[in-house]
Design an enzyme around this catalytic site. Structure first.
Site, PDB file in Angstrom:
ATOM      1  NE  ARG A 166      -1.849  -1.093   3.475  1.00 13.13           N
ATOM      2  CZ  ARG A 166      -1.446  -0.080   4.428  1.00 13.13           C
ATOM      3  NH1 ARG A 166      -1.765   0.953   4.618  1.00 13.13           N
ATOM      4  NH2 ARG A 166      -0.089  -0.438   5.713  1.00 13.13           N
ATOM      5  CE  LYS A 173      -5.095  -5.143   5.158  1.00 12.60           C
ATOM      6  NZ  LYS A 173      -6.203  -5.610   6.249  1.00 12.60           N
ATOM      7  CG  HIS A 199      -5.738  -5.881  11.319  1.00 13.37           C
ATOM      8  ND1 HIS A 199      -4.827  -5.697  11.693  1.00 13.37           N
ATOM      9  CD2 HIS A 199      -6.012  -6.096   9.947  1.00 13.37           C
ATOM     10  CE1 HIS A 199      -4.179  -6.221  10.328  1.00 13.37           C
ATOM     11  NE2 HIS A 199      -5.108  -6.440   9.646  1.00 13.37           N
ATOM     12  CB  SER A 219       1.560  -7.183   7.861  1.00 14.52           C
ATOM     13  OG  SER A 219       2.427  -8.075   6.785  1.00 14.52           O
ATOM     14  CE  LYS A 248      -4.356 -10.372  10.890  1.00  7.12           C
ATOM     15  NZ  LYS A 248      -3.464  -9.737   9.538  1.00  7.12           N
ATOM     16  CB  THR A 249      -3.114 -15.906   7.116  1.00  8.92           C
ATOM     17  OG1 THR A 249      -3.116 -14.492   6.794  1.00  8.92           O
ATOM     18  CG2 THR A 249      -3.730 -16.064   6.419  1.00  8.92           C
ATOM     19  CG  ASP A 269      -6.603  -8.713   7.090  1.00  2.87           C
ATOM     20  OD1 ASP A 269      -5.560  -9.538   7.745  1.00  2.87           O
ATOM     21  OD2 ASP A 269      -6.829  -8.084   5.744  1.00  2.87           O
ATOM     22  NE  ARG A 323       0.437  -9.611   1.961  1.00  4.77           N
ATOM     23  CZ  ARG A 323      -0.105  -8.968   2.739  1.00  4.77           C
ATOM     24  NH1 ARG A 323      -1.117 -10.140   3.384  1.00  4.77           N
ATOM     25  NH2 ARG A 323       0.359  -7.889   4.031  1.00  4.77           N
TER      26      ARG A 323
END
Length: 526
Positions: free
Chosen positions: A54, A196, A215, A233, A237-238, A252, A316
């Site tokens: 981003r 996002k 988040h 990030s 998390k994933t 997410d 990604r």
């Protein structure tokens, strides 16, 4: 029949490709000369150009009533004028008018009571693929009377030549006009701006309805017990929410309302750097036909080299959540039993797991700590502390305490257990310590989810005053006490003190006299 030029506010349009099937998208991607490569697994792969992440310095909100009263203005949410927006929207319309366009109409938010209808307009088939993966796809019948609540125009091929006149950072722009329910993107091809961007808007809309936006990833056990995983990030998390023994709700972005937890999205967006099929089999298996890889290195034979970060460390993959065999089809579940804050501590100070009091939970939520090392630059050995309120401040449109207030109320009401889990280093700081193994972290998570951690004996960790279990089934007890893993105990004490100072300094931002958020007593003490 829709008048697309009028509906899209464009002068004219070519062919409109609306909500293509995955088979149709595949055909467009392979014929449109967009640089899409089909990998050996069947997944498509694309490069997003010079932007592989981003562009936060190029994100703006139009300062207007009534939204300006609620938005937390500053480095995250920068103001711009209606005049600047109008100039840029004219550029966007000029770029998109007369072109063949892809239109995706979908939903954000799995709870029908509060979901939003979001429309994405783009020139590129792979960007259409990305949002088709990431958002909730309507039934065909639901598209007949579909009216968007919010529209995103992706004009990545145009830039702003007058950015200095507009008072902006560069020729790249991501601008939100809350009152007109429009976002416009220019100068960056990175797909994550669309994902996002909608998350940013949900973080505006929902808290104003007394719904917490988060988040975090979420999963649910066979007995209906729900767990939330907060983290920035790279913290896991994933990976950690994708569990063969628990149904994945989402990886997410979620909301928490009076009914429980609900996913904002219909897909997953996983980091693939150093992806290993042995430690992350579900994610690895999800990378097949209909998945979309970004900025990975594809060999001549079509194989992907997941260990190659030469393009970016932020490689990604997006894929529909159906690619995870054990997912929750409704994308919803009840109220959480456990909340887990994930921190990648590159200092090697924090324990693998600690149980938090309600006050500590509020402190660590508002701190949002992780640490990162400066990529692959030579000679860089010092980790960098990162404090991102609510574990995602760059996406939070309102003030962090607005989200913290809702979280605290819900923890109290539903009697939720909260834990801090370090997925970072053990045995020393960066350059000496080793990363916590996924086996160790999963052992800690399992103890939380099956409740066995509640039966453990705890001791208080100095400086941070965290309750650390003395033993857990399936976890090496020697690792649980972080200081014991360091050969140089004095170096540990000095590093712990330095990290504590970072926490204390960061939390001074909440010293504004509002006692409701004065959780300094729950933080580290030197």
């Amino acid at each position: 029949m829709s008048n697309w030029a009028k509906d899209l506010r464009l002068d004219s349009v070519g062919k409109i490709y609306r909500n293509l099937s995955f088979a149709e998208i595949f055909e467009h991607e392979t014929k449109n000369n967009e640089g899409v490569v089909i990998t050996k697994s069947g997944a498509a792969a694309v490069d997003t150009g010079k932007f592989t992440g981003r562009s936060p310095k190029d994100k703006y909100f139009v300062k207007a009533e009534p939204s300006q009263k609620y938005i937390a203005w500053g480095k995250v949410n920068q103001p711009t004028t209606k005049e600047a927006f109008d100039d840029l929207f004219a550029l966007v319309k000029k770029q998109l008018s007369g072109k063949d366009l892809y239109v995706f109409d979908g939903y954000t938010g799995a709870n029908e009571k509060t979901r939003k209808c979001v429309r994405f307009v783009s020139e590129l088939a792979w960007q259409h693929h990305f949002v088709t993966n990431m958002f909730i796809r309507p039934e065909k019948k639901d598209l007949e009377n579909y009216k968007p609540d919010f529209m995103v125009y992706n004009a990545c091929k145009t830039t702003d030549p007058d950015y200095k006149k507009h008072g902006h950072n560069s020729e790249v722009f991501v601008v939100f006009n809350v009152e007109e329910n429009i976002a416009i993107i220019g100068g960056t091809y990175y797909g994550g701006e669309m994902k996002k961007g909608i998350f940013t808007m949900m973080n505006y809309w929902l808290p104003l309805q007394n719904i917490l936006s988060m988040h975090c990833s979420a999963n649910v056990g066979k007995n209906g017990d729900v767990a939330l995983f907060f983290g920035l990030s790279g913290t896991g998390k994933t990976t950690l929410s994708t569990d063969p023994d628990r149904k994945l709700i989402g990886d997410d972005e979620h909301g928490w309302d009076n009914d429980g937890i609900f996913n904002f999205e219909g897909g997953c967006y996983a980091k693939t750097i150093n992806l290993d099929p042995k430690s992350e089999p579900e994610i690895y298996a999800a990378i097949k036909r209909d998945a979309l890889l970004e900025n990975v290195v594809v060999k001549a034979n079509g194989e992907v080299d997941y260990d190659d970060g030469s393009k970016t460390e932020n490689t990604r993959v997006s894929y529909p959540i159906e690619h995870i065999a054990n997912h929750e089809k409704t994308l919803k579940a009840g109220h959480p039993n456990n909340i887990i804050f994930l921190s990648y501590d590159a200092f090697g100070v924090l324990p693998p797991v600690a149980k938090l009091t309600k006050e500590q939970a509020m402190y660590y939520f508002l701190s949002g700590y992780t640490a990162k090392v400066a990529g692959t630059e030579r000679g860089v050995t010092e980790p960098q502390t990162t404090f991102s309120a609510c574990f995602g401040e760059v996406f939070m449109t309102l003030h962090p305490t607005d989200y913290a207030k809702l979280l605290g109320e819900k923890i109290d009401k539903h009697k939720v257990n909260v834990y801090l889990v370090n997925t970072g280093l053990s045995g020393g700081a960066y350059g000496v310590g080793k990363r916590m193994s996924i086996k160790t972290t999963r052992g800690c998570i399992t103890a939380i989810l099956d409740g066995s951690i509640e039966r453990a004996a705890f001791k208080t960790m100095p400086i941070f005053n965290l309750a650390v279990p003395e033993s857990l089934e399936g976890v090496d007890s020697a690792i649980l006490d972080p200081k014991s893993t360091w050969s140089d105990k004095a170096a540990y004490d000095a590093t712990a003190k330095k990290l504590a100072e970072g926490f204390i300094k960061n939390f001074k931002r909440y010293d504004g006299g509002n006692s409701a958020f004065d959780f300094t007593a729950a933080g580290p003490k030197i």
